[in-house]
Every structure is written in C-alpha cells, then in structure tokens.
Design a protein around this motif. Structure first.
Motif, short mmCIF file in Angstrom:
data_model
loop_
_atom_site.label_atom_id
_atom_site.label_comp_id
_atom_site.label_asym_id
_atom_site.label_seq_id
_atom_site.Cartn_x
_atom_site.Cartn_y
_atom_site.Cartn_z
N ASP A 218 -35.54 -109.09 45.57
CA ASP A 218 -34.33 -108.84 46.37
C ASP A 218 -34.59 -108.97 47.87
O ASP A 218 -35.51 -108.35 48.39
CB ASP A 218 -33.80 -107.44 46.06
CG ASP A 218 -32.50 -107.17 46.81
OD1 ASP A 218 -31.72 -108.12 47.03
OD2 ASP A 218 -32.26 -105.99 47.16
N SER B 118 -23.41 -105.34 49.53
CA SER B 118 -23.62 -103.93 49.19
C SER B 118 -24.63 -103.26 50.10
O SER B 118 -25.00 -102.11 49.87
CB SER B 118 -24.04 -103.81 47.73
OG SER B 118 -25.12 -104.69 47.46
N ILE C 96 -36.12 -115.22 47.59
CA ILE C 96 -36.71 -116.29 46.77
C ILE C 96 -36.57 -117.61 47.52
O ILE C 96 -35.47 -118.01 47.90
CB ILE C 96 -36.02 -116.35 45.39
CG1 ILE C 96 -36.38 -115.11 44.59
CG2 ILE C 96 -36.41 -117.62 44.64
CD1 ILE C 96 -35.65 -114.97 43.27
N VAL D 179 -17.33 -104.33 43.03
CA VAL D 179 -18.52 -103.73 42.45
C VAL D 179 -18.36 -103.65 40.93
O VAL D 179 -19.28 -103.97 40.17
CB VAL D 179 -18.76 -102.33 43.06
CG1 VAL D 179 -19.90 -101.62 42.34
CG2 VAL D 179 -19.06 -102.45 44.55
C1 LIG Z 1 -17.37 -104.24 54.09
C2 LIG Z 1 -17.28 -104.37 52.60
C3 LIG Z 1 -16.51 -103.47 51.88
C4 LIG Z 1 -16.42 -103.56 50.50
N1 LIG Z 1 -15.70 -102.63 49.81
C5 LIG Z 1 -15.66 -102.68 48.47
C6 LIG Z 1 -14.98 -101.66 47.73
O1 LIG Z 1 -14.43 -100.72 48.31
N2 LIG Z 1 -14.95 -101.77 46.39
C7 LIG Z 1 -15.56 -102.80 45.71
O2 LIG Z 1 -15.53 -102.83 44.49
N3 LIG Z 1 -16.22 -103.77 46.39
C8 LIG Z 1 -16.29 -103.72 47.74
N4 LIG Z 1 -16.95 -104.71 48.42
C9 LIG Z 1 -17.48 -105.87 47.68
C10 LIG Z 1 -18.78 -105.53 46.96
O3 LIG Z 1 -19.71 -105.00 47.88
C11 LIG Z 1 -19.31 -106.79 46.27
O4 LIG Z 1 -18.34 -107.28 45.37
C12 LIG Z 1 -20.61 -106.48 45.52
O5 LIG Z 1 -21.60 -106.01 46.41
C13 LIG Z 1 -21.11 -107.73 44.79
O6 LIG Z 1 -22.34 -107.45 44.19
P1 LIG Z 1 -23.43 -108.60 43.98
O7 LIG Z 1 -24.59 -107.92 43.35
O8 LIG Z 1 -22.81 -109.76 43.33
O9 LIG Z 1 -23.80 -109.11 45.46
P2 LIG Z 1 -24.47 -108.32 46.71
O10 LIG Z 1 -24.12 -106.90 46.70
O11 LIG Z 1 -24.09 -109.14 47.90
O12 LIG Z 1 -26.02 -108.43 46.43
C14 LIG Z 1 -26.67 -109.68 46.41
C15 LIG Z 1 -28.15 -109.42 46.68
O13 LIG Z 1 -28.86 -110.66 46.47
C16 LIG Z 1 -29.80 -110.79 47.53
N5 LIG Z 1 -30.17 -112.21 47.67
C17 LIG Z 1 -29.40 -113.24 48.08
N6 LIG Z 1 -30.11 -114.40 48.06
C18 LIG Z 1 -31.35 -114.07 47.61
C19 LIG Z 1 -32.55 -114.81 47.37
N7 LIG Z 1 -32.62 -116.14 47.58
N8 LIG Z 1 -33.64 -114.15 46.93
C20 LIG Z 1 -33.60 -112.81 46.70
N9 LIG Z 1 -32.49 -112.05 46.91
C21 LIG Z 1 -31.38 -112.67 47.36
C22 LIG Z 1 -29.08 -110.21 48.75
O14 LIG Z 1 -29.97 -109.91 49.80
C23 LIG Z 1 -28.43 -108.98 48.11
O15 LIG Z 1 -29.32 -107.87 48.12
C24 LIG Z 1 -17.10 -104.62 49.80
C25 LIG Z 1 -17.89 -105.51 50.55
C26 LIG Z 1 -17.99 -105.38 51.92
C27 LIG Z 1 -18.87 -106.35 52.69
#
Ligand SMILES: Cc1cc2nc3c(=O)[nH]c(=O)nc-3n(C[C@H](O)[C@H](O)[C@H](O)COP(=O)(O)OP(=O)(O)OC[C@H]3O[C@@H](n4cnc5c(N)ncnc54)[C@H](O)[C@@H]3O)c2cc1C
Length: 300
Positions: free
Chosen positions: A32, A38, A79, A275
């Motif tokens: 990560d 998030s 990665i 989320v």
């Molecule tokens: C300001 C804000 C408010 C929000 N409010 C809400 C809410 O109230 N309710 C809700 O449900 N959702 C909310 N969201 C949306 C929610 O945060 C996302 O839908 C959720 O985090 C998606 O999860 P994910 O695991 O797909 O991606 P992410 O949480 O973006 O995690 C992806 C991870 O992959 C890592 N990564 C990327 N590329 C690489 C690589 N090449 N190698 C290793 N690691 C990598 C990143 O660093 C990160 O840690 C909000 C988002 C923001 C920005």
C-alpha cells in the motif's frame, strides 16, 4: 516469499479483501502506498454501523488491525512493476520497499481526484473541500457552497445540490462548460462566476472566502466537480483491459480479463464511489480469488 494473493492498495477495498483472505487461510500481502481517498481526514457519515460517523483514516486503521489478526502481512510503498513470469506462472511484484511473488493479484488502487489548483488545496480536502454529493451533500444544508466545475456534467450535479441548499455559486474554470450549461445554472438561480481561483482564505482546513473571477466569494464549503483519474498503472503492465471510461473492466465476481487478476473498489468504474461499495467489491474479489486458487481448479 511466495504469497497466495498480493493486494495492491490498502484502502477499504483492499482491506476488506485482506480480511476475507486471511480467514480463508491464504498467505496474503497488502502492498500500500498509503494515500488515496480514504487517507484524507473526512468523517464517513453513511457507513453502516457508526451512528456518529467514522473517520476514514480510523476505518483504515481498524481494517488493518482486523486483517493482521488473521495473519495478513503489510508492506508500505507504491507498486512500480508487476508481471507474470512465463515459467512459473507466478506474478512478480516490485515496490521501492521489496519484491515478492504471488499466485493471484487483487488490484484495489483507487483513483486520484482532480482538486482545484490553488496553493495548499490538500489541506482543505475532507474538512471543507469535498467532491461527492452522495457522501457530503447532506452537510451542505443551508450552507454557502462553492461548486467548481469544468464540464456540463458538473452542471447536472450542481442542480442536484439545490435539494440541500439554495446558497450555491458555480465557479466555471477552464472554459469547459457550454453556454447552454451556464444558462441552465442561471435558470435555476445558481450564481455563476467564470475564471480561475486566485486565492483561498481559511484556517485549519476550513475555508472562509475564495477569490475568483476578480471577486471575493464568501464560502462555507467547496466541492470539486472536476472528476478523478483511475490508478491503473499496475493493471496496464499486466494487460488488464479497461472500459470506455478508463476504469478496470471486471465481471460480476470482480475478475478481470487476465486469469487470477481481480479488481475492487473505486478503480472498477466511475460510479458508486463509496466505502460500502469498495468493501463489498473487496470481499467479492477475495471470494473469487479463493475459489480460483483451490488446488484442483485448472486455469485454461
Ligand atoms: C473528501 C472525501 C470524502 C468522502 N466521503 C465519503 C463518505 O462520506 N462516504 C463514503 O462511502 N465514501 C466517501 N468517500 C469515498 C471513499 O473514500 C472511497 O470510495 C473509498 O476510499 C474507495 O476505497 P478504495 O479502497 O477503492 O480506494 P482508496 O481508499 O483510494 O485506496 C486506494 C489505496 O491504493 C493505494 N495505491 C494506489 N496505487 C498504488 C500502487 N501502485 N501501489 C500500491 N498502492 C497503491 C493508495 O495509496 C490507497 O492507499 C470520500 C472520499 C473523499 C476524498
């Protein structure tokens, strides 16, 4: 060290997959980069089971602890290279902090939001700068809100905010909105300002006023309607197909077109970036991977 599964990304999607895989007794590593949506300081008010809301970062911390309890390993870093080795059929994964092999991969790399261009914008994200009406529209009730858009799709979202507040200003940047789009906004009594952000004033991530188009705009909350870019670099190295919108194409069980490569979370499509959806997709991907990894399962 050869793992059963390496998960790229430790947000809600990756962590959910990790918890499931740990409980399937699969040797699992989460690599990560520690950023992503998030990793900002917002409170998620709509995630089930937290009546007072839960900080996105806290949810990550809890998810990680839960996965560690089931034997999942973690490595920090982005990665940088991933490929399938012809002889062994294993995936070789590299980051700045190490190199590993795995029988299967789950891509949960999320997206990168396009935030408005002003100095220190990241300090406001999750405190008074948001992007998502589903997540944070509710908090705008009665507030003075600045919507920042560069396309007619943002006009549609802007009109949806009227459900929460009529104190809306639309800042049209980069000349991307059509005259018809701007007319629609004015017809809905949404103030329109054209031009770039010149300055933002506030403290501790809370905006007070924004200077744009040559005037000061009193502002309680800002929303960036500028879109996001999916983080598909590892997918591209594996030949994983993307859909027309640039997101990873998956089937109903999170499988990509490449055998033993799965995807979950925001990176799988432009809608339902929540989320809840990420956690669901992570669990689905883990179950598909676990099924496909049973020793008697033969890949074509
Ligand atoms: C300001 C804000 C408010 C929000 N409010 C809400 C809410 O109230 N309710 C809700 O449900 N959702 C909310 N969201 C949306 C929610 O945060 C996302 O839908 C959720 O985090 C998606 O999860 P994910 O695991 O797909 O991606 P992410 O949480 O973006 O995690 C992806 C991870 O992959 C890592 N990564 C990327 N590329 C690489 C690589 N090449 N190698 C290793 N690691 C990598 C990143 O660093 C990160 O840690 C909000 C988002 C923001 C920005």
């Amino acid at each position: 060290m050869t793992y059963d599964v390496i998960i790229a990304g430790g947000g809600p999607a990756g962590l959910s997959a990790a918890v499931y895989l740990g409980r399937f007794l699969r040797r699992t590593l989460v690599v990560d980069a520690g950023q992503g949506r998030s990793a900002f300081p917002q409170i998620n008010e709509n995630y089930l089971g937290f009546p007072r809301g839960v900080a996105a970062r806290r949810l990550r911390e809890l998810g990680r602890r839960q996965a560690v309890r089931f034997g999942v390993a973690f490595a920090e870093g982005s990665i940088t290279a991933v490929r399938r080795e012809a002889r062994s059929g294993l995936f070789a994964v590299e980051s700045g902090s190490g190199a590993w092999q795995a029988r299967a991969l789950i891509l949960a790399t999320g997206v990168t939001d396009i935030w408005p261009a002003f100095a220190g914008a990241h300090r406001y994200v999750g405190r008074s700068l948001f992007w998502c009406i589903t997540c944070d529209g509710f908090r705008t009730r009665g507030q003075q809100v600045l919507l920042i858009g560069a396309a007619d799709s943002a006009v549609t979202t802007a009109c949806q905010f009227l459900r929460y507040t009529d104190r809306l200003t639309f800042l049209a940047v980069d000349s991307g909105c059509s005259p018809g789009g701007l007319r629609t906004l004015r017809e809905h009594r949404i103030a329109v300002v054209e031009g770039a952000i010149e300055r933002v004033e506030g403290a501790r991530g809370l905006v007070r006023r924004v200077r744009a188009g040559g005037r000061w705009l009193e502002t309680d909350l800002m929303f960036s309607l500028l879109g996001a870019v999916p983080n598909t670099a590892p997918a591209a190295q594996l030949g994983v197909l993307l859909d027309d919108t640039g997101y990873i194409r998956i089937d109903r069980e999170q499988r990509t077109n490449v055998p033993c490569v799965y995807a979950a979370g925001d990176v799988t499509g432009p809608y339902a970036h929540q989320v809840t959806s990420a956690v669901h997709e992570g669990a689905m991907a883990a179950q598909a991977a676990n099924y496909d990894l049973y020793e008697d399962f033969q890949q074509e």
